[in-house]
Enzyme design. Structure first.
Site, PDB file in Angstrom:
ATOM      1  N   CYS A   1       0.838  -1.204   0.000  1.00 50.03           N
ATOM      2  CA  CYS A   1       0.000   0.000   0.000  1.00 50.03           C
ATOM      3  C   CYS A   1       0.875   1.256   0.000  1.00 50.03           C
ATOM      4  CB  CYS A   1      -0.973  -0.025   1.173  1.00 50.03           C
ATOM      5  SG  CYS A   1      -2.341   1.158   0.993  1.00 50.03           S
TER       6      CYS A   1
ATOM      7  N   HIS B   1      -3.410  -5.348   1.220  1.00 50.49           N
ATOM      8  CA  HIS B   1      -3.198  -5.597   2.646  1.00 50.49           C
ATOM      9  C   HIS B   1      -3.614  -7.031   2.961  1.00 50.49           C
ATOM     10  CE1 HIS B   1      -2.219  -1.578   4.026  1.00 50.49           C
ATOM     11  NE2 HIS B   1      -3.256  -1.082   3.383  1.00 50.49           N
TER      12      HIS B   1
END
Length: 542
Positions: free
Chosen positions: A369, A468
């Site tokens: 991310c 994630h």
């Protein structure tokens, strides 16, 4: 009628999340319909869940697929899983995600608002936040017999009693009983418990059904004189003394991480010899988010996750050369975690020369991310994300990608294909599941591999992804660690060394939720809480 128990504390980090999760698992295993709730949370460790409007579309309105997801704090996600229910945004209707300089991004019912200072939140958003919290509670109470609500910080913050959504307001609109937790590891537990009770408004003090002492090391009988005295002085019974025990639930926030000025290690206490260990370096970003992405790696035998200081200060234990953040670490791989403020954390990494050190590093590198964004060539529209005025900020330059920040966030649960052809995931197969939460949009500047679908890019030893929970997928985690070990010339996994130790573990095969429930069942006087907590107590071993 729905019964609500508010698990409150004398301070932060006293064990509220663990006890709430344990109670949720205990009750659901007894056939009780239970749901977790935290009116307001402050954490950068978030999860993507079903939006309550999508979950209850027959009662509210139909929602488009783009609106079906929202964010909540990780502790309520974990507690919902403990309760064996689908987590929704109702479990945590207000989430504040700190980004530095006294500002937080405000998330209401899973959807992002603007970044607001604390004063602005209370002046302009308080009424909306409170209404959202009460609406969420009422929906949960309609569908469940018991609500396990979690408070925030200390319930005795007298400067906030007129606007304490997670504690005072929840106790009032939910007509909740209060279970008060105090952490004895910090010292002064009895004073803290007494002071907290004395500072509560009468309306809250009368709701306290009992207190719990947590994180005790030693013989609990040594506490009996103090317990008798505190019960006499306050009229509040102490219902249990919990030993220091970590059932393995994800951390709620970064409190459990080392500071930005200190080197810290996770996973180094499993008995594996140093010469057989894999060492994964992680920059301890000042605005780190979703650090739980690293927990699955640290939980593997023979793997150490080492946090590298990014800031220096008078309390720094860091001995590295200021121009070589990876010096003396002997790392086998580097993972860059998420961040709530990519631009400012990027500038912090530039200041310590992390880009140059990373360019000289010859092992696998993974960015997740915000870490993916950091690895790129540049960030544009950077002023939208950072605290400065620069529109373009150079990245670490290890991936041929560019990220542009936008005003809208991408939030979804997702499953991606896995292509194990890239070196750091050699042999992995998919699919891999996880979630995405990011404002930036990343585009490639030249041809790259896509080992994890379109939201990823790989170039040589460097991999970036928006997924994630990447390492929560066993096939991906195992392939990554085997690739790291092969690259470093190490023997992993160290099966023979751990075989006897694994057999001796009495709780092998149980989940963290079950271990949290065992902690609650064995050390709290559930009879004193009445039904349904006391139901089937003999069957459960009370």
């Amino acid at each position: 009628m729905t019964r609500t128990l508010l698990v409150a504390g004398t301070a932060s980090h006293v064990g509220k999340s663990t006890i709430a999760a344990g109670l949720c698992r205990l009750l659901v295993d007894r056939g009780v319909s239970v749901a977790p709730f935290k009116a307001q949370n402050m954490s950068n460790n978030a999860r993507v869940v079903v939006h309550s409007e999508a979950e209850n579309s027959d009662r509210v309105r139909a929602v488009s697929s783009a609106d079906q997801w929202g964010e909540i704090g990780v502790s309520q996600f974990v507690q919902a899983r403990a309760a064996r229910m689908t987590p929704t945004t109702d479990c945590n209707p207000v989430l504040l995600k700190p980004r530095g300089d006294g500002e937080s991004q405000l998330i209401v019912q899973g959807r992002a608002h603007e970044h607001v200072p604390a004063g602005t939140y209370y002046d302009e958003y308080w009424d909306e936040a409170r209404a959202a919290a009460e609406d969420s509670y009422q929906r949960l109470a309609t569908d469940h017999d018991v609500i396990i609500a979690e408070g925030a910080g200390s319930i005795a913050e007298i400067n906030l009693h007129d606007r304490d959504l997670a504690n005072v307001e929840t106790a009032q609109f939910a007509d909740a009983e209060i279970l008060l937790l105090v952490d004895i590891e910090r010292g002064g537990a009895f004073a803290s418990l007494y002071g907290t009770i004395e500072l509560l408004p009468d309306s809250l003090r009368d709701r306290i059904t009992g207190a719990i002492i947590t994180k005790f090391r030693g013989d609990p009988t040594l506490l009996e004189p103090g317990i008798e005295e505190i019960e006499s002085k306050t009229g509040v019974p102490v219902l249990g003394v919990l030993p220091y025990d970590d059932p393995g639930l994800p951390e709620e926030d970064s409190v459990g991480l080392p500071s930005t000025t200190e080197r810290g290690v996770l996973g180094d206490d499993d008995g594996v010899a140093d010469d057989r260990r894999i060492t994964i370096a992680v920059p301890r970003l000042p605005r780190i988010s979703n650090a739980t992405d690293l927990e699955a790696l640290a939980a593997e035998p023979g793997v150490s996750v080492v946090f590298i200081p990014v800031e220096t200060g008078p309390t720094s234990s860091d001995t590295r050369s200021p121009d070589d953040p990876l010096a003396d670490l002997d790392a086998d791989a580097v993972v860059l975690p998420g961040t709530k403020n990519t631009v400012d954390d990027l500038l912090a990494l530039h200041e310590i020369g992390f880009g140059e050190a990373l360019a000289d590093f010859d092992g696998p590198i993974v960015g997740i991310c915000g870490g993916y964004q950091l690895l790129g060539e540049r960030i544009t529209n950077a002023a939208l994300e950072g605290t400065g005025d620069d529109d373009v900020v150079n990245g670490l330059g290890l991936l041929p990608v560019e990220t542009r920040f936008e005003g809208t966030k991408h939030v979804e649960q997702t499953t991606v294909p896995v292509d194990g052809a890239t070196p750091s995931l050699a042999g992995a197969d998919g699919p891999a599941s996880g979630y995405e939460i990011h404002a930036g949009r990343t585009r490639t500047l030249e041809d790259v591999d896509r080992p994890l679908g379109e939201s990823s890019a790989a170039h040589g030893r460097v991999l970036g992804t928006y997924l994630h929970g990447l390492f929560d997928n066993e096939s991906v985690r195992t392939a990554f660690l085997e690739a790291v070990a092969a690259d470093a010339g190490k023997d992993w996994p160290p099966k023979s060394e751990l075989e006897g130790e694994r057999e001796s573990q009495p709780e092998a095969g149980t989940t963290p939720y079950d271990r949290a429930a065992t902690l609650v069942r064995e050390h709290i006087d559930l009879e004193a809480l009445g039904e349904p907590f006391a139901a089937d107590a003999k069957k459960d071993g009370q």
